[in-house]
Motif scaffolding. Sequence first.
Motif, mmCIF file in Angstrom:
data_model
loop_
_atom_site.group_PDB
_atom_site.id
_atom_site.type_symbol
_atom_site.label_atom_id
_atom_site.label_comp_id
_atom_site.label_asym_id
_atom_site.label_seq_id
_atom_site.Cartn_x
_atom_site.Cartn_y
_atom_site.Cartn_z
ATOM 1 N N TYR A 39 1.949 9.048 -1.089
ATOM 2 C CA TYR A 39 1.132 8.141 -0.278
ATOM 3 C C TYR A 39 -0.332 8.579 -0.256
ATOM 4 O O TYR A 39 -1.244 7.776 -0.451
ATOM 5 N N TYR A 94 -2.173 7.798 -3.362
ATOM 6 C CA TYR A 94 -2.564 6.386 -3.401
ATOM 7 C C TYR A 94 -3.823 6.135 -2.569
ATOM 8 O O TYR A 94 -4.764 5.467 -3.015
ATOM 9 N N SER A 130 -7.431 5.187 -4.030
ATOM 10 C CA SER A 130 -8.093 3.943 -3.639
ATOM 11 C C SER A 130 -9.511 4.212 -3.157
ATOM 12 O O SER A 130 -10.417 3.406 -3.378
ATOM 13 N N HIS A 147 -12.151 4.266 -7.896
ATOM 14 C CA HIS A 147 -12.311 2.825 -7.840
ATOM 15 C C HIS A 147 -11.992 2.153 -9.174
ATOM 16 O O HIS A 147 -11.277 1.152 -9.230
ATOM 17 N N SER A 187 -8.942 -0.515 -10.113
ATOM 18 C CA SER A 187 -9.354 -1.900 -10.352
ATOM 19 C C SER A 187 -8.907 -2.428 -11.708
ATOM 20 O O SER A 187 -9.154 -3.588 -12.015
ATOM 21 N N ASN A 198 -4.125 -5.858 -10.088
ATOM 22 C CA ASN A 198 -4.646 -4.607 -10.647
ATOM 23 C C ASN A 198 -3.759 -3.411 -10.306
ATOM 24 O O ASN A 198 -2.769 -3.536 -9.578
ATOM 25 N N ILE A 253 -2.994 -2.760 -6.536
ATOM 26 C CA ILE A 253 -1.984 -3.595 -5.882
ATOM 27 C C ILE A 253 -0.591 -3.215 -6.365
ATOM 28 O O ILE A 253 0.357 -3.137 -5.572
ATOM 29 N N GLN A 295 4.575 1.595 -3.358
ATOM 30 C CA GLN A 295 4.768 2.360 -2.119
ATOM 31 C C GLN A 295 5.865 1.722 -1.279
ATOM 32 O O GLN A 295 6.674 2.410 -0.666
ATOM 33 N N PHE A 296 5.869 0.377 -1.237
ATOM 34 C CA PHE A 296 6.938 -0.315 -0.518
ATOM 35 C C PHE A 296 8.281 0.006 -1.164
ATOM 36 O O PHE A 296 9.247 0.338 -0.479
ATOM 37 N N TYR A 301 -8.192 -6.375 -0.844
ATOM 38 C CA TYR A 301 -7.435 -5.171 -1.178
ATOM 39 C C TYR A 301 -7.424 -4.149 -0.051
ATOM 40 O O TYR A 301 -6.393 -3.547 0.246
ATOM 41 N N PHE A 326 -4.889 -4.733 2.588
ATOM 42 C CA PHE A 326 -3.549 -4.410 2.087
ATOM 43 C C PHE A 326 -3.318 -2.899 2.113
ATOM 44 O O PHE A 326 -2.282 -2.407 2.574
ATOM 45 N N LEU A 327 -4.327 -2.163 1.655
ATOM 46 C CA LEU A 327 -4.263 -0.702 1.628
ATOM 47 C C LEU A 327 -3.928 -0.157 3.020
ATOM 48 O O LEU A 327 -3.105 0.747 3.175
ATOM 49 N N SER A 351 -2.357 -1.754 5.389
ATOM 50 C CA SER A 351 -1.009 -2.134 5.835
ATOM 51 C C SER A 351 0.066 -1.220 5.259
ATOM 52 O O SER A 351 1.110 -1.030 5.882
ATOM 53 N N VAL A 352 -0.167 -0.630 4.078
ATOM 54 C CA VAL A 352 0.861 0.191 3.435
ATOM 55 C C VAL A 352 1.276 1.360 4.336
ATOM 56 O O VAL A 352 2.457 1.671 4.463
ATOM 57 N N GLY A 353 0.295 1.991 5.009
ATOM 58 C CA GLY A 353 0.580 3.148 5.847
ATOM 59 C C GLY A 353 1.583 2.862 6.951
ATOM 60 O O GLY A 353 2.388 3.705 7.313
ATOM 61 N N LEU A 372 -10.476 -8.124 -4.805
ATOM 62 C CA LEU A 372 -9.170 -7.610 -5.220
ATOM 63 C C LEU A 372 -9.220 -6.117 -5.511
ATOM 64 O O LEU A 372 -8.196 -5.485 -5.722
ATOM 65 N N PRO A 376 -10.549 -2.029 -4.646
ATOM 66 C CA PRO A 376 -10.801 -1.206 -3.459
ATOM 67 C C PRO A 376 -12.285 -1.195 -3.108
ATOM 68 O O PRO A 376 -13.126 -1.389 -3.979
ATOM 69 N N TYR A 403 5.201 -6.771 6.031
ATOM 70 C CA TYR A 403 3.882 -6.528 5.435
ATOM 71 C C TYR A 403 3.766 -7.109 4.035
ATOM 72 O O TYR A 403 2.654 -7.410 3.589
ATOM 73 N N LEU A 404 4.895 -7.304 3.336
ATOM 74 C CA LEU A 404 4.818 -8.043 2.072
ATOM 75 C C LEU A 404 4.419 -9.493 2.361
ATOM 76 O O LEU A 404 3.598 -10.079 1.657
ATOM 77 N N LEU A 452 0.757 -9.770 3.092
ATOM 78 C CA LEU A 452 -0.065 -9.780 1.882
ATOM 79 C C LEU A 452 -0.237 -11.212 1.389
ATOM 80 O O LEU A 452 -1.363 -11.655 1.102
#
Lengths: 143, 531
Positions: free
Chosen positions: A76, A79, A83, A87, A91, A99, A102, A108-109, B81, B84-85, B87-89, B236, B238, B297-298, B301
């Motif tokens: 985690y 990641y 991010s 960059h 991207s 990309n 995503i 991660q999910f 993006y 979304f980043l 939300s992953v946590g 899209l 970071p 969270y999916l 997105l």
Amino acid sequence: MTKAVPHPLETRQTPNSTPNRGRGFATFDEPGKTLLVDDEGYPDFVAIQQTEEFAALRRSALVFIFPATALFLTWYLTYVVASAYAHDLMSMKVVGVVNVGIVVGLLQFVSTIVLTLSYARYARRRLDPQASAVRGLAESVED
Amino acid sequence: MQANAPATSGNTTINITVFAVFVLITLYVVYRASSRNATASDYYAAGSSFTGPQNGIALSGDFLSAASFLGISGGIAVHGYDGFLYSVGWVVAWLMGLMLIAERLRNTGRFTLGDVLAFRMKQRPVRAAAANATLVISLFYMIAQMAGAGALMALLLDVHSRAGQAVVIAVVGVVMVLYVLLGGMKGTTWVQIIKAVLLLLCVGFMTVFLLGKFGFSLSAILETGARHSPLGADVLDPGSKYGGGALAKLDFVSLALSLVLGVTSLPHVLMRFYTVPNAREARRSVVWATMLMATFYLCTLVIGFGAMALVGSDTIAKAPGGENSAAPLLAFEIGGAVLLGVVAAVAFATILAVVAGLTLTASASFAHDVYANVLKHGNADPRSEIKVARLTAVVVGLLAIVGGIAASGQNVAFLVALALALAASANLPTILFSLFWKRFNTTGTLWSIYGGLSSSVVLIIFSPAMSGAPSSIFPGVDFHWFPLGNPGVVSIPLSFLCGWLGTMLSRSKADPVKQAEMEVRALTGLGSGLK
């Protein structure tokens, strides 16, 4: 604390072979009974902590939990750091406008779900039976 | 269907009606569920009678809060993006709870975090410290939610005057205290379950609709979204929100760290693990919560980028309520005033349920740890303990209303981040040390709780969130010297260090008998009375 201190009650038989186990009340078993309990029928935790069964349970639990935790935290944080600081890498396009960032985010999910299910399975198959075995060492005094 | 700007609040009558129906139904359920709410165990832990799946839904309900539903879908709709980043946590964090905390907490404690932390330590100082941490974290988290209620009001009910918002916050507070007093933990849990199911249905419906509209292609949604964003294709990648200088990046890493370590150490989440009968059910409840959170969270997105595509980032950012208006605007776009009414009511219900859970946690911590164990030395009459708990719930409710009114209109998003940083630095290291480190002792416990608590609070006071930046609480003055908005990256390691130092420097030894009891109990449930 792994040195085996001989305990007076160390020799015992498995409680399943003990007839008339208690039904949830402290049964004031006679001394010499096979359960690891103290005079008042309360589990003798120090003795239990030193049994083979408990050592095996602890080993089985930690051998999964610590590496798995280290793994998912590293994965985690990689990641997150990528991010923030990588960059261009994140991207790069993979499919259409989707990309790397995503994709890794969705992974991660996936990894969270996979790890959750594997732990649940491991706990059900390995840890739960071992835990009941340890409980069996003192079980008839369950309050 | 592009004329959406004036319709932000949709039809106020529908919104209020749906919300009132929800409150009435839940109050009825709370009343029915809690006809027998007499013992401490009923009030604090719902008599440990919930199943894993039920508690899992309630747990996810604690996080499908307005901040995450409206905030994160909005964050994605505006920042792409980076939203979304963030939300992953919230999903990954559940692994901490699953593997390290849930089962062991269930096996060693009864009602509060103090039960676990004081298990093998000196009771009074450790319980007092645990209660301090719980009360501070819960109050911060609660004020953030209440202030959010005021902001939501502006958006959904068309209440714009400060007095009007104050009235709404007060109403939210009173209903929430009613839930807690009438229902205790059982009632509060049912409210969470009902709300979580409604919210998940809503979100699921919107997601399927959007996916269908874009031919089930994530790429197509992202692409259309990017075309409607002022940032263009950059949205899209970071960096649109957490990019910028080295400090901004470090600040985000700090936030992510607090998130992944803090979520399952929040006191109201920890307390949920006591509502199930045993460790197996505690584990099942985290598995359920993880699955629901991942699904949610999916969906977020898709909803976030869907809102970007159909409503447009600019429209969202300019709407009253800003980012938070993304999901409601999209709901209006998809299902008209009725769906907007449902989304609005669910968003409200969410605040209500989360704040009720927090109130219950704070009142349990005060009554069980401070009153019964610190003041009465563990000899309190259970009836008077419950009385104190109910009284505390009323006081906490009042504090939350006053705090919420004072904070409404302020930029209080940092309070949620602060609560997470506090939980990750005051609670988590202490829990882990006392479960996994034999030598850990009372001094170490106190050092790590107070070290984590005070360092987080001090660092946030002297951060840009308080002063020295245009978005600060006090933009006019500048007394900040700590450059990050989130203290986690400093305070979490510091708290671990304090716990270690305190243990090593103290001359008192850990109690080996209690340590054996705690370790055996944590892994097996032996001696806890749990089946």
